[in-house]
Design a protein around this motif. Structure first.
Motif, PDB file in Angstrom:
ATOM      1  N   ILE A 144       0.804  -1.230   0.000  1.00 54.91           N
ATOM      2  CA  ILE A 144       0.000   0.000   0.000  1.00 54.91           C
ATOM      3  C   ILE A 144       0.831   1.271   0.000  1.00 54.91           C
ATOM      4  O   ILE A 144       0.293   2.351  -0.271  1.00 54.91           O
ATOM      5  CB  ILE A 144      -0.953   0.040   1.208  1.00 54.91           C
ATOM      6  N   MET A 145       2.137   1.181   0.261  1.00 50.09           N
ATOM      7  CA  MET A 145       2.893   2.403   0.522  1.00 50.09           C
ATOM      8  C   MET A 145       3.006   3.325  -0.680  1.00 50.09           C
ATOM      9  O   MET A 145       2.938   4.551  -0.541  1.00 50.09           O
ATOM     10  CB  MET A 145       4.278   2.048   1.068  1.00 50.09           C
ATOM     11  N   SER A 146       3.181   2.778  -1.870  1.00 52.16           N
ATOM     12  CA  SER A 146       3.304   3.634  -3.039  1.00 52.16           C
ATOM     13  C   SER A 146       2.044   4.479  -3.239  1.00 52.16           C
ATOM     14  O   SER A 146       2.115   5.698  -3.410  1.00 52.16           O
ATOM     15  CB  SER A 146       3.577   2.786  -4.286  1.00 52.16           C
ATOM     16  N   HIS A 179       5.842  -4.770  -6.492  1.00 53.59           N
ATOM     17  CA  HIS A 179       4.749  -3.840  -6.181  1.00 53.59           C
ATOM     18  C   HIS A 179       5.233  -2.668  -5.331  1.00 53.59           C
ATOM     19  O   HIS A 179       4.518  -1.671  -5.195  1.00 53.59           O
ATOM     20  CB  HIS A 179       3.634  -4.574  -5.436  1.00 53.59           C
ATOM     21  N   PHE A 180       6.423  -2.794  -4.767  1.00 52.12           N
ATOM     22  CA  PHE A 180       6.976  -1.760  -3.900  1.00 52.12           C
ATOM     23  C   PHE A 180       7.856  -0.770  -4.664  1.00 52.12           C
ATOM     24  O   PHE A 180       8.102   0.339  -4.197  1.00 52.12           O
ATOM     25  CB  PHE A 180       7.795  -2.430  -2.788  1.00 52.12           C
ATOM     26  N   LEU A 181       8.320  -1.162  -5.852  1.00 48.09           N
ATOM     27  CA  LEU A 181       9.265  -0.335  -6.593  1.00 48.09           C
ATOM     28  C   LEU A 181       8.743   1.063  -6.919  1.00 48.09           C
ATOM     29  O   LEU A 181       9.527   2.024  -6.897  1.00 48.09           O
ATOM     30  CB  LEU A 181       9.692  -1.064  -7.870  1.00 48.09           C
ATOM     31  N   PRO A 182       7.439   1.242  -7.218  1.00 50.42           N
ATOM     32  CA  PRO A 182       6.968   2.624  -7.448  1.00 50.42           C
ATOM     33  C   PRO A 182       7.152   3.536  -6.238  1.00 50.42           C
ATOM     34  O   PRO A 182       7.336   4.747  -6.397  1.00 50.42           O
ATOM     35  CB  PRO A 182       5.478   2.433  -7.772  1.00 50.42           C
ATOM     36  N   LEU A 187      10.089   8.193  -3.715  1.00 49.27           N
ATOM     37  CA  LEU A 187      11.058   8.791  -2.797  1.00 49.27           C
ATOM     38  C   LEU A 187      12.152   9.525  -3.556  1.00 49.27           C
ATOM     39  O   LEU A 187      12.529  10.651  -3.212  1.00 49.27           O
ATOM     40  CB  LEU A 187      11.675   7.701  -1.912  1.00 49.27           C
ATOM     41  N   ASN A 188      12.668   8.892  -4.607  1.00 47.74           N
ATOM     42  CA  ASN A 188      13.768   9.496  -5.356  1.00 47.74           C
ATOM     43  C   ASN A 188      13.340  10.724  -6.145  1.00 47.74           C
ATOM     44  O   ASN A 188      14.133  11.653  -6.336  1.00 47.74           O
ATOM     45  CB  ASN A 188      14.390   8.459  -6.295  1.00 47.74           C
TER      46      ASN A 188
END
Length: 375
Positions: A144-146, A179-182, A187-188
């Motif tokens: 869910i973090m993205s 699913h976490f890469l976005p 962040l970047n």
């Protein structure tokens, strides 16, 4: 010049902090964020309406580096000096527990997607969110973090966070990491990523030459722990009577009184932690919230203390899992602390952990650097 940066320089001038190029670079960026945030008038005011449109939020800051480099200190100093009404500072793990509670509550009200609603609710309460110790160790958070943080940024929230790892190493090798890469891209692209990796581990430097396990209990041991507390927190011994306490929120609606709580360091008595009816949730909450814990008055345990011994095992497991620094006074060394009674054989593992927790290798580990739960 922002009040935060003035205070930072004052602390260096008064020898409360050492000059540090990485810290100064981060401090200057945080000072700029403070000035930008404070330049925006309160929401709903005449000056706000004069803007004509919603003002662009300042870019956030992601500070990462090894343990003891001053990340949390800088963020706390920034937060304390930030003069806006809607701000929030939270330990990252506790924040994500709250987010999951909010998601469940919205699902009960509305069958639609709850994450945009949660982001909106959070943005209503704070336009600057400060997180300590960002670490992702389960797929429920990663999934869910993205979307959640994209929603927060789109709602105009400025994110300030610390971590022991660069963004690319968050949730490394975790389950369904694609699913976490976005979130890493977010962040970047939307935060300034700054490293604090100077040669000095200030937290370990403060513990240099300090014994962590004091035997026996008594005035000498209590005095040694008292001095260690002041070294860890830079608090003046002259103000010992004014060290703040804290009411720690435990999942389930309970609170846990922390007699002394300052800069991520907590002081407890063994009686408060293990003689009272407490469980894993209490101890995990402590482990997530504090990077260092001092425990006073650990007795030599016997078969009559089997309940206290069992709680102590659970406590040490939680502190060990989150790599919390432990300082204690006790009536015996770890290997002879509990040798007779139910669970005394199993206690040998706890004794081994207590010894390991005094080692240089353990002290070099960052708070919260437990193994990934989903690997």
């Amino acid at each position: 010049m922002s009040s935060f940066y003035q205070r930072y320089q004052q602390m260096i001038a008064q020898d409360e902090l050492q000059p540090d190029a990485d810290q100064d670079r981060c401090a200057q960026r945080l000072a700029a964020v403070q000035e930008e945030l404070e330049a925006v008038p309160p929401k709903g005011s005449i000056l706000w309406r004069a803007f004509g449109k919603k003002p662009e939020p300042p870019r956030g800051v992601y500070m990462w580096g090894g343990v003891g480099r001053g990340k949390s200190m800088l963020m706390d100093l920034f937060y304390e000096n930030l003069d806006i009404h809607r701000k929030e500072r939270a330990h990252f793990h506790e924040f994500m527990l709250r987010v999951h509670d909010m998601i469940r509550a919205w699902r009960e009200k509305d069958p639609g997607d709850p994450i945009p609603k949660v982001a909106l609710d959070l943005a209503q309460d704070a336009r600057c969110l400060c997180f300590d110790e960002m670490v992702v160790n389960n797929s429920a958070d990663a999934m869910i973090m993205s979307r959640l943080f994209t929603g927060l940024v789109e709602q105009g929230v400025t994110i300030i966070t610390t971590s022991n790892r660069p963004p690319a190493d968050l949730y490394k090798d975790g389950l369904n990491r694609e699913h976490f890469l976005p979130f890493i891209d977010l962040l970047n692209n939307r935060l300034d990523v700054l490293s604090l990796n100077g040669p000095t581990d200030y937290r370990r430097e403060r513990l240099g030459g300090v014994d962590l396990w004091h035997v026996p209990n008594g005035d000498a041991a209590t005095s040694a722990l008292r001095n260690a507390f002041f070294r860890l927190t830079d608090y003046s011994p002259d103000d010992a009577e004014h060290v703040p306490s804290e009411e720690l929120q435990v999942p389930g609606g309970r609170t846990l009184h922390v007699p002394k709580s300052l800069k991520g360091v907590a002081v407890f008595s063994f009686k408060r932690l293990c003689a009272e009816a407490r469980g894993a949730q209490d101890y995990l909450c402590i482990a997530r919230h504090f990077h260092s814990v001092l425990i006073v008055g650990i007795p030599k345990l016997t078969k009559e203390n089997r309940n206290e011994a069992a709680r102590f095992v659970t406590l040490i497991d939680a502190l060990y899992e989150y790599k919390v620094k432990l300082l204690a006074s006790a009536d015996a060394e770890p290997d002879v602390l509990y040798t007779e009674g139910d669970g005394s054989f199993e206690f040998e593992r706890t004794a081994s952990r207590l010894v390991e927790m005094q080692s240089d290798d353990y002290l070099a580990l960052g708070h919260g650097t437990e193994e990934q739960a989903d690997q």
